[in-house]
Design an enzyme around this catalytic site. Structure first.
Site, PDB file in Angstrom:
ATOM      1  N   GLU A  71       0.860  -1.175   0.000  1.00 17.60           N
ATOM      2  CA  GLU A  71       0.000   0.000   0.000  1.00 17.60           C
ATOM      3  C   GLU A  71       0.898   1.228   0.000  1.00 17.60           C
ATOM      4  O   GLU A  71       1.859   1.295   0.770  1.00 17.60           O
ATOM      5  CB  GLU A  71      -0.915   0.004   1.230  1.00 17.60           C
ATOM      6  CG  GLU A  71      -1.924  -1.118   1.207  1.00 17.60           C
ATOM      7  CD  GLU A  71      -2.797  -1.176   2.446  1.00 17.60           C
ATOM      8  OE1 GLU A  71      -3.732  -1.983   2.437  1.00 17.60           O
ATOM      9  OE2 GLU A  71      -2.533  -0.424   3.409  1.00 17.60           O
TER      10      GLU A  71
ATOM     11  N   ARG B 190       1.089  22.298  11.058  1.00 18.18           N
ATOM     12  CA  ARG B 190       0.868  21.121  10.215  1.00 18.18           C
ATOM     13  C   ARG B 190      -0.176  20.240  10.869  1.00 18.18           C
ATOM     14  O   ARG B 190       0.035  19.682  11.947  1.00 18.18           O
ATOM     15  CB  ARG B 190       2.181  20.373   9.989  1.00 18.18           C
ATOM     16  CG  ARG B 190       3.173  21.143   9.131  1.00 18.18           C
ATOM     17  CD  ARG B 190       2.604  21.439   7.758  1.00 18.18           C
ATOM     18  NE  ARG B 190       3.603  21.977   6.854  1.00 18.18           N
ATOM     19  CZ  ARG B 190       3.383  22.147   5.552  1.00 18.18           C
ATOM     20  NH1 ARG B 190       2.206  21.846   5.023  1.00 18.18           N
ATOM     21  NH2 ARG B 190       4.336  22.631   4.786  1.00 18.18           N
TER      22      ARG B 190
ATOM     23  N   GLU C 290       4.874  32.213  -0.954  1.00 14.63           N
ATOM     24  CA  GLU C 290       4.938  32.086   0.503  1.00 14.63           C
ATOM     25  C   GLU C 290       5.668  33.236   1.182  1.00 14.63           C
ATOM     26  O   GLU C 290       5.340  33.586   2.305  1.00 14.63           O
ATOM     27  CB  GLU C 290       5.612  30.755   0.876  1.00 14.63           C
ATOM     28  CG  GLU C 290       4.778  29.544   0.512  1.00 14.63           C
ATOM     29  CD  GLU C 290       5.374  28.235   0.995  1.00 14.63           C
ATOM     30  OE1 GLU C 290       6.429  28.249   1.667  1.00 14.63           O
ATOM     31  OE2 GLU C 290       4.780  27.184   0.712  1.00 14.63           O
TER      32      GLU C 290
ATOM     33  N   GLY D 267       9.086   4.007   2.049  1.00  9.88           N
ATOM     34  CA  GLY D 267       8.326   2.832   2.443  1.00  9.88           C
ATOM     35  C   GLY D 267       6.854   2.903   2.088  1.00  9.88           C
ATOM     36  O   GLY D 267       6.184   1.872   2.023  1.00  9.88           O
TER      37      GLY D 267
ATOM     38  N   GLU E 282       6.926   9.947  -3.455  1.00  5.23           N
ATOM     39  CA  GLU E 282       7.239  11.380  -3.456  1.00  5.23           C
ATOM     40  C   GLU E 282       8.728  11.640  -3.675  1.00  5.23           C
ATOM     41  O   GLU E 282       9.588  10.985  -3.095  1.00  5.23           O
ATOM     42  CB  GLU E 282       6.820  12.024  -2.128  1.00  5.23           C
ATOM     43  CG  GLU E 282       7.066  13.528  -2.102  1.00  5.23           C
ATOM     44  CD  GLU E 282       6.613  14.192  -0.818  1.00  5.23           C
ATOM     45  OE1 GLU E 282       6.676  15.432  -0.748  1.00  5.23           O
ATOM     46  OE2 GLU E 282       6.203  13.487   0.125  1.00  5.23           O
TER      47      GLU E 282
ATOM     48  N   GLU F  19      -5.395  31.122   0.392  1.00  4.06           N
ATOM     49  CA  GLU F  19      -6.329  31.564   1.434  1.00  4.06           C
ATOM     50  C   GLU F  19      -6.239  30.697   2.685  1.00  4.06           C
ATOM     51  O   GLU F  19      -6.441  31.164   3.803  1.00  4.06           O
ATOM     52  CB  GLU F  19      -7.756  31.524   0.864  1.00  4.06           C
ATOM     53  CG  GLU F  19      -8.775  32.272   1.667  1.00  4.06           C
ATOM     54  CD  GLU F  19     -10.125  32.267   0.979  1.00  4.06           C
ATOM     55  OE1 GLU F  19     -10.908  31.335   1.252  1.00  4.06           O
ATOM     56  OE2 GLU F  19     -10.385  33.184   0.181  1.00  4.06           O
TER      57      GLU F  19
END
Length: 194
Positions: A45, A71, A103, A122, A126, A145
């Site tokens: 997965e 985050r 930013e 794993g 990315e 926004e």
């Protein structure tokens, strides 16, 4: 540096089937059945990610421009370098330019490619490209926004001390800062852009 006499073929897993088990606005989650080198079958997965860029902005005084940002998955504020996901069909350098401006409000005259990293091998494909940006000039930021962050500056030495003290724990930022330190000290040359 060669790792012979080993062969990647000896470790490669072969996809037997693949299904999408979740799809969001940015991420896709897959579940594959694979044949492993021993001949047995197993399940994998993983998350399909569009890729990202992290930027090491070097101000005129030699300090770096860093961000503090909440985050959600970990429910806390992190210290990070400017970064963002690559839009479909966008070259990584353009992502870096766009994210730095959006930013922070800064644009840069010089961009140095410092390499790439695979942050979560794993469970995701990315890839994060790393750039050092110099010759900064300030302007107006254009944050999304839903994006709230605070900018601050710190020297490279202070940034490394934040890593050592456990104040800066974001993986992409740590790797980018260590690569920047090697480049800025002259110990490593900039790698070729891939």
């Amino acid at each position: 540096m060669s790792h012979q006499p080993y062969s990647d073929h000896d470790l490669t897993e072969v996809t037997l089937s693949s299904e999408t088990i979740a799809e969001g606005g940015m991420l896709l989650v897959k579940r594959d059945q694979v044949k492993v080198p021993s001949g047995a079958t197993s399940q994998r997965e993983y998350v399909i990610h569009p890729g990202a860029v992290v930027v090491v902005p070097v101000l005129g005084n030699g300090n770096l421009l860093l961000e503090r940002q909440f985050r959600y998955p970990l429910g806390r504020v992190f210290i990070e370098l400017p970064a963002g996901k690559i839009d479909a069909g966008e070259p990584p350098l353009e992502t870096g330019r766009r994210e730095l401006l959006e930013e922070t409000g800064y644009s840069a005259q010089e961009w140095v490619y410092l390499g790439l990293q695979h942050p979560c091998i794993g469970y995701s494909n990315e890839v994060i490209h790393i750039y050092l940006a110099r010759g900064l000039s300030s302007g107006e930021h254009n944050r999304d926004e839903d994006e709230a962050l605070q900018l601050f500056e710190a020297s490279l030495e202070q940034s490394l001390k934040m890593i050592q003290a456990g104040e800066l724990t974001d993986g992409k930022t740590i790797v980018a800062l260590f690569r920047a330190e090697k480049f800025l000290s002259g110990e490593w040359a900039a790698p070729a852009v891939k």
